[in-house]
Design a protein around this motif. Sequence first.
Motif, short mmCIF file in Angstrom:
data_model
loop_
_atom_site.label_atom_id
_atom_site.label_comp_id
_atom_site.label_asym_id
_atom_site.label_seq_id
_atom_site.Cartn_x
_atom_site.Cartn_y
_atom_site.Cartn_z
N GLN A 27 -27.10 76.75 19.93
CA GLN A 27 -26.81 75.55 19.28
C GLN A 27 -26.48 73.79 20.29
OE1 GLN A 27 -26.89 74.88 15.95
NE2 GLN A 27 -25.89 76.60 14.71
N PHE A 28 -25.70 74.19 21.25
CA PHE A 28 -25.50 73.51 21.85
C PHE A 28 -27.15 73.18 22.56
CE2 PHE A 28 -25.36 72.09 26.51
CZ PHE A 28 -24.84 70.80 26.24
N CYS A 29 -27.92 74.16 23.03
CA CYS A 29 -29.18 73.76 23.22
C CYS A 29 -30.62 73.51 22.48
CB CYS A 29 -30.02 75.47 24.22
SG CYS A 29 -28.99 76.03 25.99
N LEU A 30 -30.28 73.57 21.55
CA LEU A 30 -30.96 72.63 20.45
C LEU A 30 -30.97 71.38 20.56
CD1 LEU A 30 -32.61 72.66 17.87
CD2 LEU A 30 -30.76 73.46 17.20
N SER A 31 -29.18 70.75 20.63
CA SER A 31 -28.92 69.43 20.83
C SER A 31 -29.25 68.67 21.24
CB SER A 31 -27.40 69.44 20.67
OG SER A 31 -26.33 69.87 21.56
N GLN A 32 -29.72 69.68 22.74
CA GLN A 32 -30.02 68.56 23.91
C GLN A 32 -31.28 68.45 23.61
OE1 GLN A 32 -27.91 68.52 27.36
NE2 GLN A 32 -26.96 68.17 25.91
N VAL A 33 -32.55 69.48 23.54
CA VAL A 33 -33.84 69.23 22.52
C VAL A 33 -34.05 68.05 21.58
CG1 VAL A 33 -35.19 70.67 21.79
CG2 VAL A 33 -34.98 71.71 23.39
N LEU A 34 -33.23 68.02 20.56
CA LEU A 34 -33.15 67.19 19.44
C LEU A 34 -33.09 66.06 20.16
CD1 LEU A 34 -31.33 68.83 16.71
CD2 LEU A 34 -33.72 68.39 17.17
N GLN A 35 -31.52 65.76 20.85
CA GLN A 35 -31.64 64.74 22.27
C GLN A 35 -32.47 64.13 22.72
OE1 GLN A 35 -28.34 64.75 24.75
NE2 GLN A 35 -28.25 62.68 24.57
N GLN A 38 -34.88 62.47 21.18
CA GLN A 38 -34.54 60.54 20.34
C GLN A 38 -34.09 60.96 18.93
OE1 GLN A 38 -33.30 57.66 22.03
NE2 GLN A 38 -33.59 59.23 23.79
N ARG A 39 -33.26 62.18 18.58
CA ARG A 39 -33.21 62.49 17.50
C ARG A 39 -31.76 63.16 17.37
NH1 ARG A 39 -37.62 67.69 16.12
NH2 ARG A 39 -36.19 67.97 14.00
N LEU A 40 -31.33 61.40 17.13
CA LEU A 40 -29.57 61.78 17.59
C LEU A 40 -28.92 62.04 16.12
CD1 LEU A 40 -29.43 58.41 19.15
CD2 LEU A 40 -29.68 60.40 19.89
N GLU A 41 -29.37 62.05 15.53
CA GLU A 41 -28.46 62.28 14.36
C GLU A 41 -27.93 63.99 14.02
OE1 GLU A 41 -25.59 62.61 11.63
OE2 GLU A 41 -25.78 60.52 12.32
N PRO A 42 -29.65 64.85 13.69
CA PRO A 42 -29.49 66.36 14.21
C PRO A 42 -29.11 66.79 14.99
CG PRO A 42 -31.88 65.70 13.93
CD PRO A 42 -30.60 63.94 13.82
N ALA A 43 -29.12 66.23 16.56
CA ALA A 43 -29.09 66.61 18.12
C ALA A 43 -27.08 66.82 17.49
CB ALA A 43 -28.95 65.33 19.03
N VAL A 44 -26.53 65.33 17.34
CA VAL A 44 -25.17 65.40 16.69
C VAL A 44 -24.46 66.39 16.24
CG1 VAL A 44 -23.41 64.01 15.58
CG2 VAL A 44 -24.80 62.59 17.41
N GLN A 45 -24.67 67.24 15.31
CA GLN A 45 -24.73 67.64 14.23
C GLN A 45 -25.09 69.44 14.09
OE1 GLN A 45 -27.39 67.41 10.55
NE2 GLN A 45 -26.53 65.55 9.89
N ALA A 46 -26.11 69.31 15.34
CA ALA A 46 -25.78 71.09 16.24
C ALA A 46 -25.03 70.75 16.52
CB ALA A 46 -27.29 71.01 16.85
N VAL A 47 -24.73 69.83 17.73
CA VAL A 47 -23.70 70.15 18.73
C VAL A 47 -22.25 70.20 17.95
CG1 VAL A 47 -23.06 67.46 19.74
CG2 VAL A 47 -22.61 69.20 20.94
N GLN A 48 -22.14 69.33 17.10
CA GLN A 48 -21.08 69.39 16.29
C GLN A 48 -20.51 71.34 16.27
OE1 GLN A 48 -21.41 66.57 13.50
NE2 GLN A 48 -19.38 65.39 14.34
#
Length: 215
Positions: A27-35, A38-48
């Motif tokens: 989940q964390f790695c996915l958030s990093q890729v999304l960040q 610049q897909r910040l909202e789904p990145a936030v959801q993944a790291v949450q």
Amino acid sequence: MQAGEDDEAERILLGALEIEPQDSELQFCLSQVLQKGQRLEPAVQAVQRAIELEPQNAKYRASLADLLVQQGQTDDAEATLRQALGDGVETGPIQYRLSRLLRGEKRLDEALVAASAAVKLDPKKVSYRTNWGTLLMEAGHNEEAERVLTDGVAIAPEDAELHFRLSQILQKRNQLKAAVQAAQRATELKPKNAKYQNNLVRLLRLKESEITASS
């Protein structure tokens, strides 16, 4: 090419999460890729989600705060970091990021408390010590700033930024010869850094003016 690589990384991670949905690191790695994309909202959801799976992981908490700052939600970012501390996630990365956030908000006294705590938790982390010394200098605590940065240079003598910051505080304390030496060391370590070069030129001119005035 880079966008394509990021898309492929996201596809692989999503596939892995279908198999291991409880894997916090995925989940964390996915958030990093999304960040990165610049897909910040789904990145936030993944790291949450990563935090839900592993609440005591400081890396995940710090990453969430970084994302919130990137979205302009500094109040939420601060709340995230303070919640981490309240939950017992007392680590250098949390205190360091809190100090940086508070510095940006011009709350120097609070930033200094967090910066000091980060160094105490991880005394050999160069970025923490540089941050603390810089904050002390900004707050006018010049003697302590010199001590902190001098200790930092002893720990990490090959760190150019430490030498640069030390040169600044030495100038403030009217130790121009030592300031020039620190500035020279910074440029030796990173000769292509324009900031370091400009600082050295400025200090050499000051030194020359000082010599001229005294002659």
